[in-house]
Scaffold this motif. Structure first.
Motif, mmCIF file in Angstrom:
data_model
loop_
_atom_site.group_PDB
_atom_site.id
_atom_site.type_symbol
_atom_site.label_atom_id
_atom_site.label_comp_id
_atom_site.label_asym_id
_atom_site.label_seq_id
_atom_site.Cartn_x
_atom_site.Cartn_y
_atom_site.Cartn_z
ATOM 1 N N ARG A 170 50.631 -30.509 16.947
ATOM 2 C CA ARG A 170 50.121 -29.184 17.204
ATOM 3 C C ARG A 170 48.824 -29.423 18.295
ATOM 4 N NH1 ARG A 170 48.395 -27.101 11.697
ATOM 5 N NH2 ARG A 170 47.592 -29.078 11.700
ATOM 6 N N ILE A 171 48.605 -28.414 18.965
ATOM 7 C CA ILE A 171 47.505 -28.509 20.021
ATOM 8 C C ILE A 171 46.283 -28.507 19.348
ATOM 9 C CG2 ILE A 171 46.227 -27.671 22.036
ATOM 10 C CD1 ILE A 171 49.029 -26.646 22.912
ATOM 11 N N ALA A 172 45.441 -29.700 19.477
ATOM 12 C CA ALA A 172 44.135 -29.808 18.723
ATOM 13 C C ALA A 172 43.015 -30.008 19.562
ATOM 14 C CB ALA A 172 44.098 -31.028 17.700
ATOM 15 N N ALA A 173 43.191 -30.200 20.951
ATOM 16 C CA ALA A 173 42.069 -30.144 21.826
ATOM 17 C C ALA A 173 42.807 -30.114 23.459
ATOM 18 C CB ALA A 173 41.275 -31.425 21.703
ATOM 19 N N ARG A 174 41.787 -29.716 24.148
ATOM 20 C CA ARG A 174 42.316 -29.588 25.839
ATOM 21 C C ARG A 174 41.146 -29.931 26.562
ATOM 22 N NH1 ARG A 174 43.892 -24.069 28.835
ATOM 23 N NH2 ARG A 174 41.703 -23.490 28.117
ATOM 24 N N VAL A 175 41.177 -30.834 27.625
ATOM 25 C CA VAL A 175 40.263 -31.264 28.468
ATOM 26 C C VAL A 175 40.817 -30.484 29.919
ATOM 27 C CG1 VAL A 175 38.598 -32.802 29.835
ATOM 28 C CG2 VAL A 175 39.403 -33.098 27.397
ATOM 29 N N LEU A 176 40.482 -29.585 30.405
ATOM 30 C CA LEU A 176 40.843 -28.886 31.643
ATOM 31 C C LEU A 176 40.093 -29.438 32.848
ATOM 32 C CD1 LEU A 176 42.661 -26.418 32.374
ATOM 33 C CD2 LEU A 176 40.673 -24.958 32.067
ATOM 34 N N GLY A 177 40.817 -30.234 33.540
ATOM 35 C CA GLY A 177 40.338 -31.029 34.531
ATOM 36 C C GLY A 177 40.061 -32.481 34.422
ATOM 37 N N GLN A 178 39.443 -33.102 35.327
ATOM 38 C CA GLN A 178 39.140 -34.432 35.252
ATOM 39 C C GLN A 178 38.429 -35.168 34.103
ATOM 40 O OE1 GLN A 178 37.506 -36.178 38.824
ATOM 41 N NE2 GLN A 178 36.726 -37.651 37.504
ATOM 42 N N LEU A 179 39.019 -36.179 33.248
ATOM 43 C CA LEU A 179 38.218 -36.583 32.204
ATOM 44 C C LEU A 179 37.432 -37.636 32.887
ATOM 45 C CD1 LEU A 179 38.377 -36.930 29.131
ATOM 46 C CD2 LEU A 179 39.829 -38.809 29.513
ATOM 47 N N THR A 180 35.931 -37.528 32.408
ATOM 48 C CA THR A 180 34.829 -38.104 33.065
ATOM 49 C C THR A 180 34.289 -39.313 32.396
ATOM 50 O OG1 THR A 180 33.258 -36.632 32.356
ATOM 51 C CG2 THR A 180 34.118 -36.009 34.573
ATOM 52 N N GLU A 181 34.729 -39.420 31.054
ATOM 53 C CA GLU A 181 34.061 -40.430 30.474
ATOM 54 C C GLU A 181 35.035 -40.720 29.211
ATOM 55 O OE1 GLU A 181 30.172 -39.882 28.778
ATOM 56 O OE2 GLU A 181 29.651 -38.836 30.425
ATOM 57 N N ALA A 182 35.530 -42.202 28.858
ATOM 58 C CA ALA A 182 36.365 -42.500 27.702
ATOM 59 C C ALA A 182 35.768 -41.966 26.583
ATOM 60 C CB ALA A 182 36.393 -44.171 27.824
ATOM 61 N N SER A 183 34.496 -41.752 26.340
ATOM 62 C CA SER A 183 34.097 -41.459 25.021
ATOM 63 C C SER A 183 34.097 -40.100 24.719
ATOM 64 C CB SER A 183 32.122 -41.752 25.013
ATOM 65 O OG SER A 183 31.715 -40.659 25.843
ATOM 66 N N ILE A 184 34.436 -39.359 25.375
ATOM 67 C CA ILE A 184 34.815 -37.879 25.201
ATOM 68 C C ILE A 184 36.206 -38.107 24.683
ATOM 69 C CG2 ILE A 184 35.600 -35.646 26.414
ATOM 70 C CD1 ILE A 184 33.584 -36.288 28.616
ATOM 71 N N LEU A 185 37.343 -38.462 25.212
ATOM 72 C CA LEU A 185 38.702 -38.393 24.703
ATOM 73 C C LEU A 185 38.516 -39.359 23.090
ATOM 74 C CD1 LEU A 185 41.521 -37.666 24.792
ATOM 75 C CD2 LEU A 185 41.736 -39.729 26.404
ATOM 76 N N GLU A 186 37.811 -40.480 23.214
ATOM 77 C CA GLU A 186 37.656 -41.363 21.969
ATOM 78 C C GLU A 186 37.235 -40.510 20.873
ATOM 79 O OE1 GLU A 186 36.994 -45.657 24.081
ATOM 80 O OE2 GLU A 186 35.285 -44.353 23.473
ATOM 81 N N SER A 187 36.186 -39.834 21.074
ATOM 82 C CA SER A 187 35.516 -38.850 19.920
ATOM 83 C C SER A 187 36.662 -37.809 19.424
ATOM 84 C CB SER A 187 34.277 -38.071 20.641
ATOM 85 O OG SER A 187 33.408 -38.879 20.805
ATOM 86 N N ILE A 188 37.529 -37.406 20.126
ATOM 87 C CA ILE A 188 38.511 -36.173 19.998
ATOM 88 C C ILE A 188 39.298 -36.885 19.028
ATOM 89 C CG2 ILE A 188 40.328 -34.820 20.793
ATOM 90 C CD1 ILE A 188 38.453 -34.278 23.267
ATOM 91 N N VAL A 189 40.057 -38.012 19.490
ATOM 92 C CA VAL A 189 40.986 -38.792 18.923
ATOM 93 C C VAL A 189 40.287 -39.469 17.668
ATOM 94 C CG1 VAL A 189 42.287 -40.781 18.899
ATOM 95 C CG2 VAL A 189 42.049 -39.448 20.942
ATOM 96 N N ASP A 190 39.095 -39.884 17.448
ATOM 97 C CA ASP A 190 38.602 -40.171 16.185
ATOM 98 C C ASP A 190 38.500 -39.044 15.275
ATOM 99 O OD1 ASP A 190 38.056 -42.950 16.785
ATOM 100 O OD2 ASP A 190 36.114 -42.582 17.645
ATOM 101 N N ARG A 191 38.204 -37.914 15.778
ATOM 102 C CA ARG A 191 38.120 -36.668 14.785
ATOM 103 C C ARG A 191 39.528 -36.580 14.208
ATOM 104 N NH1 ARG A 191 33.894 -35.495 18.222
ATOM 105 N NH2 ARG A 191 35.207 -33.981 19.430
ATOM 106 N N LEU A 192 40.265 -36.635 15.065
ATOM 107 C CA LEU A 192 41.786 -36.211 14.274
ATOM 108 C C LEU A 192 42.557 -37.198 13.479
ATOM 109 C CD1 LEU A 192 43.279 -34.736 17.882
ATOM 110 C CD2 LEU A 192 42.661 -33.510 15.543
ATOM 111 N N LEU A 193 42.019 -38.659 13.822
ATOM 112 C CA LEU A 193 42.425 -39.652 12.734
ATOM 113 C C LEU A 193 41.515 -39.617 11.749
ATOM 114 C CD1 LEU A 193 42.368 -42.553 15.245
ATOM 115 C CD2 LEU A 193 44.620 -41.739 14.350
ATOM 116 N N ALA A 194 40.489 -38.961 11.587
ATOM 117 C CA ALA A 194 39.813 -38.907 10.363
ATOM 118 C C ALA A 194 40.194 -37.695 9.624
ATOM 119 C CB ALA A 194 38.395 -38.634 10.683
#
Length: 197
Positions: A170-194
């Protein structure tokens, strides 16, 4: 005198017209005529709590390497889906970031897949080689079925866009446009893994 008043009125009307349209990025790009060939996202990040995630997204396609990909293969993983194409300048900038995050979660129940929306296999393969992308990408230029699968409440709406699916697809998050920092995506993934920990 009449000509001067008409000229002032025309200038004022033009200014109002331009001001009214200034907030529409698609219209701005069209008027600009820059030839970017992409709709730039503004980097907006949207995250959705479990009750808001809707139904799992099912998609499939042939990868750049000619293999078959099916979203059912990544169920149980957090899945990062990136929409891109080779001629998109922001896609080039974010490709190393996506690869970095992909490598950082290797073996931790996280899958990555690209959805190439414009290129043929040769062009896409050259991009992957140039930017060191190791995860698979679906070639969606002819069928558009992968894009269509995401066309519900949270569509990609720009290239690049990165959508993160939870372990149920299921769609849990969306970054609309260029991803500028690895930490943004890492934080989203960490929350979902948790969520599943």
């Amino acid at each position: 005198m009449r000509g001067v008043r008409f000229g002032i009125t025309l200038v004022a009307a033009s200014a109002l017209l331009l001001t009214g349209c200034a907030s529409d990025p698609l219209a701005d790009q069209y008027r600009e005529g820059s030839g970017k060939n992409y709709i730039a996202g503004d980097g907006t990040i949207s995250e959705f709590a479990e009750p808001q995630r809707g139904e799992p997204v099912e998609f499939s396609g042939e990868t750049v390497e000619g293999a078959a990909f099916d979203s059912s293969d990544t169920l149980g993983d957090v899945t990062v889906v990136n929409f891109w194409y080779a001629g998109c300048a922001p896609c080039r900038v974010e490709a190393p970031i996506l690869e970095e995050v992909s490598q950082s979660f290797d073996g931790e129940g996280v899958s990555f897949v690209g959805v190439n929306v414009r290129d043929q296999a040769g062009t896409a393969a050259s991009f992957e080689q140039t930017y060191g992308v190791t995860y698979p990408s679906i070639l969606d230029v002819e069928s558009g079925t992968a894009q269509l699968a995401f066309a519900g409440d949270v569509p990609p709406a720009a290239v690049p866009t990165t959508i993160v699916l939870d372990q149920e697809g299921r769609i849990a998050a969306r970054v609309l446009g260029q991803l500028t920092e690895a930490s943004i995506l890492e934080s989203i993934v960490d929350r979902l893994l948790a969520e599943q920990a």
